[in-house]
Design a protein around this motif. Structure first.
Motif, PDB file in Angstrom:
ATOM      1  N   ALA A  53     -29.592   1.716  14.319  1.00 51.68           N
ATOM      2  CA  ALA A  53     -30.375   0.817  15.176  1.00 51.68           C
ATOM      3  C   ALA A  53     -29.626  -0.489  15.432  1.00 51.68           C
ATOM      4  CB  ALA A  53     -31.737   0.543  14.541  1.00 51.68           C
ATOM      5  N   VAL A  54     -28.904  -0.983  14.433  1.00 52.16           N
ATOM      6  CA  VAL A  54     -28.130  -2.217  14.613  1.00 52.16           C
ATOM      7  C   VAL A  54     -27.106  -2.035  15.719  1.00 52.16           C
ATOM      8  CG1 VAL A  54     -26.440  -3.769  13.554  1.00 52.16           C
ATOM      9  CG2 VAL A  54     -28.403  -3.019  12.224  1.00 52.16           C
ATOM     10  N   LEU A  55     -26.450  -0.877  15.746  1.00 53.97           N
ATOM     11  CA  LEU A  55     -25.380  -0.645  16.726  1.00 53.97           C
ATOM     12  C   LEU A  55     -25.899  -0.569  18.154  1.00 53.97           C
ATOM     13  CD1 LEU A  55     -23.137   1.898  14.830  1.00 53.97           C
ATOM     14  CD2 LEU A  55     -22.677  -0.517  15.278  1.00 53.97           C
ATOM     15  N   ASP A  56     -27.047   0.073  18.359  1.00 52.59           N
ATOM     16  CA  ASP A  56     -27.639   0.170  19.686  1.00 52.59           C
ATOM     17  C   ASP A  56     -26.599   0.591  20.728  1.00 52.59           C
ATOM     18  OD1 ASP A  56     -29.640   0.039  21.614  1.00 52.59           O
ATOM     19  OD2 ASP A  56     -29.223  -2.068  22.051  1.00 52.59           O
ATOM     20  N   LEU A  57     -25.977   1.737  20.487  1.00 54.72           N
ATOM     21  CA  LEU A  57     -24.872   2.211  21.327  1.00 54.72           C
ATOM     22  C   LEU A  57     -25.365   2.789  22.651  1.00 54.72           C
ATOM     23  CD1 LEU A  57     -22.781   3.916  18.520  1.00 54.72           C
ATOM     24  CD2 LEU A  57     -22.255   1.770  19.698  1.00 54.72           C
ATOM     25  N   PRO A  58     -24.522   2.728  23.688  1.00 54.33           N
ATOM     26  CA  PRO A  58     -24.902   3.286  24.990  1.00 54.33           C
ATOM     27  C   PRO A  58     -24.856   4.814  24.960  1.00 54.33           C
ATOM     28  CG  PRO A  58     -22.634   2.530  25.059  1.00 54.33           C
ATOM     29  CD  PRO A  58     -23.187   2.124  23.713  1.00 54.33           C
ATOM     30  N   ASP A  59     -25.475   5.442  25.964  1.00 55.04           N
ATOM     31  CA  ASP A  59     -25.410   6.899  26.106  1.00 55.04           C
ATOM     32  C   ASP A  59     -23.952   7.336  26.125  1.00 55.04           C
ATOM     33  OD1 ASP A  59     -28.147   7.013  26.233  1.00 55.04           O
ATOM     34  OD2 ASP A  59     -28.233   7.174  28.413  1.00 55.04           O
ATOM     35  N   GLY A  60     -23.684   8.466  25.470  1.00 53.10           N
ATOM     36  CA  GLY A  60     -22.331   8.999  25.415  1.00 53.10           C
ATOM     37  C   GLY A  60     -21.564   8.556  24.186  1.00 53.10           C
ATOM     38  N   SER A  61     -22.094   7.553  23.481  1.00 55.28           N
ATOM     39  CA  SER A  61     -21.480   7.092  22.234  1.00 55.28           C
ATOM     40  C   SER A  61     -22.477   7.273  21.103  1.00 55.28           C
ATOM     41  CB  SER A  61     -21.111   5.604  22.311  1.00 55.28           C
ATOM     42  OG  SER A  61     -20.095   5.383  23.244  1.00 55.28           O
ATOM     43  N   THR A  62     -21.945   7.473  19.922  1.00 55.68           N
ATOM     44  CA  THR A  62     -22.776   7.536  18.729  1.00 55.68           C
ATOM     45  C   THR A  62     -21.918   7.058  17.568  1.00 55.68           C
ATOM     46  OG1 THR A  62     -24.339   8.891  17.478  1.00 55.68           O
ATOM     47  CG2 THR A  62     -22.239   9.939  18.073  1.00 55.68           C
ATOM     48  N   SER A  63     -22.474   7.092  16.382  1.00 57.24           N
ATOM     49  CA  SER A  63     -21.683   6.745  15.205  1.00 57.24           C
ATOM     50  C   SER A  63     -21.898   7.815  14.148  1.00 57.24           C
ATOM     51  CB  SER A  63     -22.060   5.367  14.663  1.00 57.24           C
ATOM     52  OG  SER A  63     -23.394   5.363  14.188  1.00 57.24           O
ATOM     53  N   VAL A  64     -20.884   7.983  13.327  1.00 52.94           N
ATOM     54  CA  VAL A  64     -20.959   8.942  12.232  1.00 52.94           C
ATOM     55  C   VAL A  64     -20.723   8.199  10.923  1.00 52.94           C
ATOM     56  CG1 VAL A  64     -20.302  10.941  13.615  1.00 52.94           C
ATOM     57  CG2 VAL A  64     -18.527   9.591  12.523  1.00 52.94           C
ATOM     58  N   GLY A  65     -21.462   8.582   9.906  1.00 56.42           N
ATOM     59  CA  GLY A  65     -21.288   7.974   8.594  1.00 56.42           C
ATOM     60  C   GLY A  65     -20.029   8.500   7.935  1.00 56.42           C
ATOM     61  N   THR A  66     -19.279   7.610   7.297  1.00 60.58           N
ATOM     62  CA  THR A  66     -18.050   8.024   6.622  1.00 60.58           C
ATOM     63  C   THR A  66     -18.032   7.638   5.147  1.00 60.58           C
ATOM     64  OG1 THR A  66     -16.902   5.984   7.253  1.00 60.58           O
ATOM     65  CG2 THR A  66     -16.690   7.886   8.736  1.00 60.58           C
ATOM     66  N   ARG A  67     -18.861   6.677   4.755  1.00 59.65           N
ATOM     67  CA  ARG A  67     -18.873   6.254   3.352  1.00 59.65           C
ATOM     68  C   ARG A  67     -20.224   5.628   3.037  1.00 59.65           C
ATOM     69  NH1 ARG A  67     -18.219   1.794   0.371  1.00 59.65           N
ATOM     70  NH2 ARG A  67     -17.277   2.004  -1.666  1.00 59.65           N
ATOM     71  N   VAL A  68     -20.745   5.944   1.845  1.00 57.81           N
ATOM     72  CA  VAL A  68     -22.020   5.396   1.391  1.00 57.81           C
ATOM     73  C   VAL A  68     -21.917   5.022  -0.076  1.00 57.81           C
ATOM     74  CG1 VAL A  68     -24.440   5.919   0.924  1.00 57.81           C
ATOM     75  CG2 VAL A  68     -23.384   6.766   3.012  1.00 57.81           C
ATOM     76  N   ALA A  69     -22.412   3.845  -0.409  1.00 53.54           N
ATOM     77  CA  ALA A  69     -22.602   3.433  -1.802  1.00 53.54           C
ATOM     78  C   ALA A  69     -24.015   2.857  -1.860  1.00 53.54           C
ATOM     79  CB  ALA A  69     -21.577   2.396  -2.219  1.00 53.54           C
ATOM     80  N   LEU A  70     -24.914   3.504  -2.600  1.00 51.83           N
ATOM     81  CA  LEU A  70     -26.309   3.085  -2.630  1.00 51.83           C
ATOM     82  C   LEU A  70     -26.823   3.100  -4.062  1.00 51.83           C
ATOM     83  CD1 LEU A  70     -28.860   2.389  -0.902  1.00 51.83           C
ATOM     84  CD2 LEU A  70     -29.393   4.840  -0.989  1.00 51.83           C
ATOM     85  N   GLU A  71     -27.452   2.014  -4.450  1.00 44.47           N
ATOM     86  CA  GLU A  71     -28.139   1.950  -5.742  1.00 44.47           C
ATOM     87  C   GLU A  71     -29.632   1.950  -5.471  1.00 44.47           C
ATOM     88  OE1 GLU A  71     -26.429  -0.562  -9.040  1.00 44.47           O
ATOM     89  OE2 GLU A  71     -25.597  -1.559  -7.264  1.00 44.47           O
TER      90      GLU A  71
END
Length: 130
Positions: A53-71
């Motif tokens: 939601a932060v990225l709010d990318l235009p149509d045709g673009s997306t993002s993929v997760g590559t790394r996560v660190a969560l407690e």
């Protein structure tokens, strides 16, 4: 935003979304434990959704997760409201890093904290490589 060259302008951008823990969100329901409390995989999914939601990318673009660190620091009961916040802490080219945190909306107790890295991609190009 139209291309990755504009990503550095995201630095410091933040978004918060609220979620309510349902029976389907529990550790017992998602197979990550036996208790009827918010499951860690669901908390992670909520955190990732807010980073998108932060990225709010235009149509045709997306993002993929590559790394996560969560407690996952504290349990949340069914019916609890959870506010998840993601803030862009780093952006370089197509790579974007976020600080994430989750808090109980009533008590403001910190439920989880972490860092998520995503890479912005062109949808067609990405899928064409599979």
């Amino acid at each position: 935003m139209t291309d990755a060259s504009e990503l550095p302008e995201l630095l410091g951008r933040t978004t918060t979304r609220e979620f309510v823990v349902s029976d389907a969100d529990t550790a017992a329901a998602v197979g990550s434990g036996s208790l009827a409390v918010l499951g860690t995989p669901v908390l992670l999914a909520w955190c990732e959704a807010v980073t998108c939601a932060v990225l709010d990318l235009p149509d045709g673009s997306t993002s993929v997760g590559t790394r996560v660190a969560l407690e996952h620091l504290a349990a949340s009961r069914v019916g609890a409201a959870v506010a998840v916040t993601a803030t862009v802490t780093y952006a370089d080219g197509r790579l974007v890093r976020f600080a994430v945190e989750a808090r109980d909306t009533g008590s403001q107790k910190l439920l989880g904290t972490g860092e998520i890295t995503r890479v912005v991609v062109d949808v067609e190009r990405f899928l064409g490589r599979l």
